[in-house]
Design a protein around this motif. Structure first.
Motif, PDB file in Angstrom:
ATOM      1  N   GLY A 109      -7.386  -6.191   6.617  1.00  0.00           N
ATOM      2  CA  GLY A 109      -6.304  -7.021   6.115  1.00  0.00           C
ATOM      3  C   GLY A 109      -5.217  -6.181   5.507  1.00  0.00           C
ATOM      4  N   VAL A 130      -9.768  -0.434  14.375  1.00  0.00           N
ATOM      5  CA  VAL A 130      -8.747   0.431  13.771  1.00  0.00           C
ATOM      6  C   VAL A 130      -9.107   1.871  14.094  1.00  0.00           C
ATOM      7  CG1 VAL A 130      -7.554   1.084  11.651  1.00  0.00           C
ATOM      8  CG2 VAL A 130      -8.445  -1.247  11.901  1.00  0.00           C
ATOM      9  N   GLY A 142     -10.565  -2.799   3.604  1.00  0.00           N
ATOM     10  CA  GLY A 142      -9.656  -1.980   2.799  1.00  0.00           C
ATOM     11  C   GLY A 142      -9.482  -0.603   3.375  1.00  0.00           C
ATOM     12  N   LYS A 202       1.108   6.193   9.692  1.00  0.00           N
ATOM     13  CA  LYS A 202       1.901   6.115   8.468  1.00  0.00           C
ATOM     14  C   LYS A 202       1.455   7.230   7.533  1.00  0.00           C
ATOM     15  CE  LYS A 202      -1.009   2.193   7.099  1.00  0.00           C
ATOM     16  NZ  LYS A 202      -1.009   0.806   6.636  1.00  0.00           N
ATOM     17  N   LYS A 253      -4.428   2.852  -1.768  1.00  0.00           N
ATOM     18  CA  LYS A 253      -3.466   3.506  -0.903  1.00  0.00           C
ATOM     19  C   LYS A 253      -2.541   4.418  -1.719  1.00  0.00           C
ATOM     20  CE  LYS A 253      -5.273   0.658   2.128  1.00  0.00           C
ATOM     21  NZ  LYS A 253      -5.919  -0.407   1.384  1.00  0.00           N
ATOM     22  N   GLN A 289     -13.321  -4.421  13.659  1.00  0.00           N
ATOM     23  CA  GLN A 289     -12.783  -4.945  12.395  1.00  0.00           C
ATOM     24  C   GLN A 289     -12.338  -6.391  12.564  1.00  0.00           C
ATOM     25  OE1 GLN A 289     -12.222  -1.442  13.250  1.00  0.00           O
ATOM     26  NE2 GLN A 289     -14.044  -1.493  11.958  1.00  0.00           N
ATOM     27  N   ASN A 300      -5.054  -8.217  -2.873  1.00  0.00           N
ATOM     28  CA  ASN A 300      -5.102  -9.402  -2.023  1.00  0.00           C
ATOM     29  C   ASN A 300      -6.525  -9.753  -1.579  1.00  0.00           C
ATOM     30  OD1 ASN A 300      -3.859 -11.462  -0.504  1.00  0.00           O
ATOM     31  ND2 ASN A 300      -3.810 -10.191   1.325  1.00  0.00           N
ATOM     32  N   PHE A 301      -7.317  -8.758  -1.249  1.00  0.00           N
ATOM     33  CA  PHE A 301      -8.670  -8.978  -0.709  1.00  0.00           C
ATOM     34  C   PHE A 301      -9.528  -9.812  -1.682  1.00  0.00           C
ATOM     35  CE2 PHE A 301     -12.550  -6.308   1.022  1.00  0.00           C
ATOM     36  CZ  PHE A 301     -13.086  -7.447   1.592  1.00  0.00           C
ATOM     37  N   ASP A 357      -0.758   0.900  11.481  1.00  0.00           N
ATOM     38  CA  ASP A 357      -2.133   1.170  11.916  1.00  0.00           C
ATOM     39  C   ASP A 357      -2.184   1.319  13.432  1.00  0.00           C
ATOM     40  OD1 ASP A 357      -3.640   0.888   9.365  1.00  0.00           O
ATOM     41  OD2 ASP A 357      -2.700  -1.091   9.408  1.00  0.00           O
ATOM     42  N   ARG A 385     -11.526   1.990   6.789  1.00  0.00           N
ATOM     43  CA  ARG A 385     -12.443   1.883   7.931  1.00  0.00           C
ATOM     44  C   ARG A 385     -13.882   2.087   7.487  1.00  0.00           C
ATOM     45  NH1 ARG A 385     -15.118   1.577  12.405  1.00  0.00           N
ATOM     46  NH2 ARG A 385     -14.129   2.162  14.377  1.00  0.00           N
ATOM     47  N   SER A 436       2.434  -2.452  10.606  1.00  0.00           N
ATOM     48  CA  SER A 436       1.657  -1.977   9.448  1.00  0.00           C
ATOM     49  C   SER A 436       1.455  -0.470   9.489  1.00  0.00           C
ATOM     50  CB  SER A 436       0.294  -2.673   9.405  1.00  0.00           C
ATOM     51  OG  SER A 436      -0.564  -2.141  10.400  1.00  0.00           O
ATOM     52  N   GLY A 492       0.806  -1.214   0.000  1.00  0.00           N
ATOM     53  CA  GLY A 492       0.000   0.000   0.000  1.00  0.00           C
ATOM     54  C   GLY A 492       0.840   1.266   0.000  1.00  0.00           C
TER      55      GLY A 492
HETATM   56  C1  OOB Z   1      -6.012  -4.279   2.214  1.00  0.00           C
HETATM   57  O1  OOB Z   1      -4.685  -4.413   1.924  1.00  0.00           O
HETATM   58  P1  OOB Z   1      -3.677  -3.239   1.516  1.00  0.00           P
HETATM   59  O2  OOB Z   1      -2.341  -3.854   1.523  1.00  0.00           O
HETATM   60  O3  OOB Z   1      -4.168  -2.548   0.290  1.00  0.00           O
HETATM   61  O4  OOB Z   1      -3.769  -2.156   2.675  1.00  0.00           O
HETATM   62  C2  OOB Z   1      -3.541  -2.480   4.020  1.00  0.00           C
HETATM   63  C3  OOB Z   1      -3.920  -1.302   4.896  1.00  0.00           C
HETATM   64  C4  OOB Z   1      -3.918  -1.598   6.377  1.00  0.00           C
HETATM   65  O5  OOB Z   1      -2.637  -1.527   6.934  1.00  0.00           O
HETATM   66  C5  OOB Z   1      -4.849  -0.505   6.865  1.00  0.00           C
HETATM   67  O6  OOB Z   1      -4.172   0.715   6.934  1.00  0.00           O
HETATM   68  C6  OOB Z   1      -5.880  -0.401   5.788  1.00  0.00           C
HETATM   69  O7  OOB Z   1      -5.257  -0.882   4.609  1.00  0.00           O
HETATM   70  N1  OOB Z   1      -7.073  -1.224   6.051  1.00  0.00           N
HETATM   71  C7  OOB Z   1      -8.062  -0.887   6.917  1.00  0.00           C
HETATM   72  C8  OOB Z   1      -9.014  -1.913   6.840  1.00  0.00           C
HETATM   73  N2  OOB Z   1      -8.584  -2.835   5.943  1.00  0.00           N
HETATM   74  C9  OOB Z   1      -7.394  -2.390   5.483  1.00  0.00           C
HETATM   75  N3  OOB Z   1      -8.201   0.172   7.741  1.00  0.00           N
HETATM   76  C10 OOB Z   1      -9.322   0.212   8.494  1.00  0.00           C
HETATM   77  N4  OOB Z   1     -10.294  -0.716   8.465  1.00  0.00           N
HETATM   78  C11 OOB Z   1     -10.192  -1.808   7.668  1.00  0.00           C
HETATM   79  N5  OOB Z   1     -11.164  -2.743   7.651  1.00  0.00           N
HETATM   80  O8  OOB Z   1      -6.557  -3.208   2.306  1.00  0.00           O
HETATM   81  C12 OOB Z   1      -6.727  -5.562   2.455  1.00  0.00           C
HETATM   82  C13 OOB Z   1      -6.098  -6.770   2.233  1.00  0.00           C
HETATM   83  C14 OOB Z   1      -6.778  -7.956   2.449  1.00  0.00           C
HETATM   84  C15 OOB Z   1      -8.087  -7.933   2.879  1.00  0.00           C
HETATM   85  C16 OOB Z   1      -8.721  -6.721   3.093  1.00  0.00           C
HETATM   86  C17 OOB Z   1      -8.046  -5.530   2.878  1.00  0.00           C
END
Ligand code: OOB
Length: 557
Positions: A346, A440, A322, A445, A454, A368, A249-250, A428, A324, A426, A205
């Motif tokens: 995630g 969260v 992804g 960051k 991101k 979360q 990834n999600f 967070d 909040r 991470s 991200g």
């Molecule tokens: C998912 O993965 P990335 O690598 O695009 O981003 C990760 C970052 C986390 O460190 C956090 O800052 C944020 O995205 N994030 C959330 C969140 N889910 C991700 N912040 C708050 N609430 C949430 N539910 O974004 C990702 C990867 C796998 C599954 C789902 C999301």
């Protein structure tokens, strides 16, 4: 051409790897083998739907293997990297699986990426091939890929989906079923990659200036997929709608496309989440599970409220993550969409947290969730690295069997994001409740989370400094009702100079930066506030923009 994939990756310590095997987290199988297992069990069942294209499991296995062999015949070999920049469609899925079978490592670029990101990533990964669509929304991906091939030394192969010009290989021909599926399977089994080898590169991200590559091995990614399939209750009856960009990834693996294919369910792919098309697909295919970022969930809720109707009757579960999800939107999911909400917190770097389908309403709507695996370790620490009690927000640290120990060829970033004993930070800020669920609360960051995409503040700032009249630049998140956050830029300029938002947007556009990263708001000030140690005080800037927006909206009422 030398191969560098194995250097530059950070392995798990041997004793831990042995434990992950002993406990069955790592099965020492390659990702492609799971597809064969499903195809042996359910050959005639539909695996993949994309518009009028319906592919059975036996056809999927045949295409996967035939494509793997064709890629090898084209001169690619195990450990070579391939940039994959394809929209959601059957081609993305078959090509990704074929790479897994051949041991070619796909680099999961986003359809939104442009020259700036693609050239950097191609270079860093030393990709030998790139797979792109021909033209999407007037953008000529094929021409850009050819331009990259001319400038990046490692890149000598362009594969084009759709109308390939005679220079390039046509992806659909590579992905066609094979004449000798049994033979291809035997041959590929015999030369299968090591389960500890990189299976794919995900993109980070981005917290520092340059994007980073995350190596995911067959062993760790297979476990990611299996572990996330349990709390989502994936079975062969699951029908999954994939509308988020599949290279994330999600939607790819949490449990996503791969989780559903491992279990023998059906994957329906759509190029985007537009509610009318998504709802029609849900109704037509009897979709039971889908995944959304909060902005998409909100659009779906609004659409359902406007249109009423019964199109979502089959949709049992909707995963949202992804960024909040505001509690008040979470509370609308069940009453309006009729589906159980699963919050997902995630990261492409590993750790996945989810709320469980049978959790109490309060857990589902205000947290979360918690880690998917008993083997996930999570700590919440203060600035000095001391563990904090439940209920006190702090920085999250994590380790586990599917959380890698470092980025690819990024020793400096690794020194910052990973502790010497392998914990990933991470960035967070998270609070753990006594029941183990995480909330969260924010982040420390320097990143903007624009509807789940991101953006590294530093990356944008460094580009803005290319404008000579800019003396200082700070990219920050500004609140946005739809996307959660948008990118706002604060700058100072040389005396008498004038710099406009349009000028900045044009520069970034011409540099070939993905559109979602381009600043949407500009504030020119005389001076940027500083912290005690002399850094730009972004906290103050975030408060300032919130105030400016609030007073602007008060004036417009
Ligand atoms: C998912 O993965 P990335 O690598 O695009 O981003 C990760 C970052 C986390 O460190 C956090 O800052 C944020 O995205 N994030 C959330 C969140 N889910 C991700 N912040 C708050 N609430 C949430 N539910 O974004 C990702 C990867 C796998 C599954 C789902 C999301």
């Amino acid at each position: 051409m030398t191969s560098h994939t194995s250097d530059g990756t950070v392995a798990w310590p041997a004793d831990l790897a042995a434990e992950f095997r002993r406990k069955g987290y790592w099965e020492d199988r390659t990702l492609g083998s799971y597809i064969h297992e499903t195809a042996d069990r359910l050959p005639e069942k539909i695996a993949l739907v994309d518009g009028d294209v319906r592919i059975t499991y036996s056809e999927l296995a045949s295409r996967m293997d035939a494509a793997a062999e064709r890629l090898l015949q084209l001169g690619l070999k195990a450990d070579d990297r391939m940039m994959v920049q394809l929209p959601n469609g059957w081609q993305f899925t078959v090509l990704t699986l074929a790479c897994f079978r051949a041991g070619i490592v796909p680099v999961m670029a986003l359809p939104a990426h442009r020259k700036y990101e693609l050239s950097f990533l191609t270079d860093l990964s030393e990709s030998r091939a790139i797979a792109v669509p021909d033209v999407i929304k007037d953008f000529d991906h094929q021409a850009l890929a050819e331009e990259l091939a001319a400038s990046v030394p490692s890149l000598d192969m362009v594969l084009v989906s759709g109308a390939a010009n005679p220079l390039n290989a046509r992806l659909e021909e590579i992905l066609a079923p094979g004449a000798d599926p049994a033979g291809a399977r035997t041959r590929l089994d015999a030369s299968a990659p090591s389960p500890d080898a990189p299976a794919l590169f995900l993109l980070s991200g981005g917290t520092t200036g340059l994007p980073k590559l995350i190596t995911r091995t067959h062993n760790d990614y297979a476990y990611n997929i299996k572990a996330t399939s349990v709390p989502t209750n994936v079975t062969e009856d699951t029908v999954y709608l994939g509308t988020l960009p599949a290279s994330h990834n999600f939607p790819l693996a949490c449990p996503g496309i791969l989780g559903i294919l491992f279990a023998g369910g059906r994957v329906v792919m759509l190029p985007g989440p537009e509610p009318r098309k998504a709802f029609a697909a849900i109704e037509r295919e009897g979709v039971t599970l889908s995944a959304a970022v909060p902005a998409v969930a909100q659009r779906w809720i609004e659409h359902q409220e406007e249109t009423g109707g019964n199109q979502l009757a089959s949709l049992e579960v909707i995963q949202v993550g992804g960024s909040r999800l505001p509690d008040e939107i979470a509370r609308k999911v069940k009453p309006v969409l009729g589906s159980t909400l699963q919050q997902v917190f995630g990261m492409a770097e590993g750790l996945i947290n989810v709320t469980r389908l049978d959790d109490p309403e309060d857990v589902i709507c205000t947290t979360q969730g918690r880690p998917v695996s008993e083997a996930d370790e999570v700590r919440i620490v203060d600035e000095a690295g001391n563990d904090l009690p439940d209920g006190v927000p702090g920085s999250i640290l994590t380790r586990g069997p599917y959380t890698p120990r470092g980025y690819y060829r990024a020793p400096e970033a690794n020194a910052r994001a990973f502790t010497p004993d392998g914990w990933y930070a991470s960035g967070d800020i998270v609070e753990r409740r006594p029941d183990g669920n995480l909330i969260v609360q924010g982040r420390d960051k320097d990143m903007i989370n624009r509807g789940g995409e991101k953006i590294s503040a530093e990356e944008i700032e460094s580009l803005v400094y290319r404008i000579e009249d800019v003396t200082m630049a700070a990219a920050i998140a500004m609140p946005d009702e739809v996307l959660g956050e948008k990118l706002c830029l604060y700058i100072t300029v040389k005396p008498g100079a004038e710099v406009t938002l349009e000028q900045i947007q044009t520069l970034l556009h011409e540099t070939g930066v993905a559109a979602f990263k381009i600043p949407e708001h500009l504030v020119v000030v005389d001076e940027l506030p500083a912290t005690k140690v002399g850094k730009i005080n972004k906290k103050e800037l975030r408060a300032d923009i919130a105030e400016r927006l609030a007073s602007a909206s008060a004036h417009s009422k």
